[in-house]
Design an enzyme around this catalytic site. Sequence first.
Site, PDB file in Angstrom:
ATOM      1  NE  ARG A   1      -9.040  13.019   3.649  1.00 60.51           N
ATOM      2  CZ  ARG A   1      -9.120  11.717   3.370  1.00 60.51           C
ATOM      3  NH1 ARG A   1     -10.098  11.257   2.634  1.00 60.51           N
ATOM      4  NH2 ARG A   1      -8.211  10.896   3.835  1.00 60.51           N
TER       5      ARG A   1
ATOM      6  NE  ARG B   1      -6.161   1.299  -0.060  1.00 61.83           N
ATOM      7  CZ  ARG B   1      -6.530   1.728   1.120  1.00 61.83           C
ATOM      8  NH1 ARG B   1      -5.780   1.502   2.165  1.00 61.83           N
ATOM      9  NH2 ARG B   1      -7.658   2.375   1.267  1.00 61.83           N
TER      10      ARG B   1
ATOM     11  CG  HIS C   1     -12.609   4.246   2.508  1.00 68.31           C
ATOM     12  ND1 HIS C   1     -13.317   5.335   2.989  1.00 68.31           N
ATOM     13  CD2 HIS C   1     -11.328   4.428   2.861  1.00 68.31           C
ATOM     14  CE1 HIS C   1     -12.469   6.141   3.614  1.00 68.31           C
ATOM     15  NE2 HIS C   1     -11.263   5.624   3.544  1.00 68.31           N
TER      16      HIS C   1
ATOM     17  CE  LYS D   1      -0.021   2.953   6.965  1.00 67.67           C
ATOM     18  NZ  LYS D   1      -1.258   3.621   6.649  1.00 67.67           N
TER      19      LYS D   1
ATOM     20  CD  GLU E   1      -9.051  -0.636   3.761  1.00 64.78           C
ATOM     21  OE1 GLU E   1      -8.536  -0.349   4.852  1.00 64.78           O
ATOM     22  OE2 GLU E   1      -9.385   0.207   2.925  1.00 64.78           O
TER      23      GLU E   1
ATOM     24  CG  ASN F   1      -1.821   1.116   1.368  1.00 67.86           C
ATOM     25  OD1 ASN F   1      -1.855   1.988   0.489  1.00 67.86           O
ATOM     26  ND2 ASN F   1      -2.588   1.151   2.437  1.00 67.86           N
TER      27      ASN F   1
END
Length: 399
Positions: A237, A90, A178, A14, A382, A7
């Site tokens: 955000r 990802r 997501h 990661k 995930e 990722n």
Amino acid sequence: MNVLVINAGSSSLKYQLINMVDQQVLCKGQVERIGIEGSFLKQKGGAEEADIHAEIKNHNDAIQMVLEALTDAKHGVVKSLEEIDAVGHRVLHGGEKFADPVLVDEQVIHDLEAIADLGPLHMPANISGIKACQQAMPVPQVAVFDTGFHQTMPPKAYLYGLPYEAYEKHKVRRYGFHGTSHLFVSQRAAELRGTEKGRMITCHLGNGSSLCAILDGKCMDTSMGLTPLEGVVMGTRSGDMDPAIVKFIMEKEHKTIEEMDHYLNKESGVYGLSGVSSDFRDLAKAAAEGHRRAILALDVFIYRIQKYIGAYAAALGGVDTLVFTAGIGENDHELRQNVCRDMDFFGIAIDEEKNASLPRGSEADISAPGARVHTMVIPTDEEYMIARDTYEIVHEASQ
Ligand code: AMP
């Protein structure tokens, strides 16, 4: 079969190595501050934990370090790279081209480069990560898209009220993010309930938050848009707001476009509202001590989630299952209780004791006895989902 899941973010990477035979996570790690002074790699899983500080100039360097750490005699978990059978990446954005995970080849790289401007912060890092792995290991690489699950949305849900040319010429539309998480928890909830049929709302509440309206296992709408800035108020955000605010603040505060982008993505949300933190543990603590703006920020966050639940119940013609997941959704029982408060007119009611005593990381149906809606907590995974997709694609391709 061991799958390495990568990722790659703009300055971090990661990773997890997962054995797909027994679904065991062999190791987890992260590289931080890529291209910035003070870069390091941390890894857990081997005989000793790795905490290596070194200059890491780019994603190529980062991947090299990861592969060395994985095979290192002290920190490592495999003897050689030959024990890694595939890599699952990802990827933030698949545009309209990629609804499903895909085996990476030259054409895929080319297509990803063509849509990179849809995710200017993440896509270059995602593509660099794939290329670096291709160079380092002659094994299949699979791209799994954060936007993929949402590609079943109908046009009425993904089109903005802009001139149609914005969509035709520039592909401006809702994509949603997501997706891997919404898919994972919705499939798990369906498994636990024993049916894929029905109307489900999934709430991924973490640093970034999004909700998804799902009918019979397919995404019908989701709260994030062209970028992950739209939707509920998040850690830093803004989420939904009047678009005219952009010009208004830019003029009042003499901001450039880049500064305004930073303002909306990094200085807003519950962080900007509270002036305390973007972390909900800090906010809850401040709110409990009576901090007025922390209380206000939590109120706004909860209210926005409730509004989306209402909107999606209308979009789906009712709701049968409500799912909470991600850092906040899985761990913050007070938040879940507040979101579900006064929602019994929808059939949503939770067992407050069961909700409050739920151990960390566990999945459960927390509905009150007799509640029409099944309210569930399902920890997302995930990385496992990316590993599973990778395994399936590589397995299929080898048949
Ligand atoms: P994620 O992006 O899914 O990793 O979620 C990260 C966020 O989850 C953090 O910023 C925290 O705000 C939140 N979080 C994690 N643990 C807890 C907890 N025990 N209580 C409240 N919030 C939490």
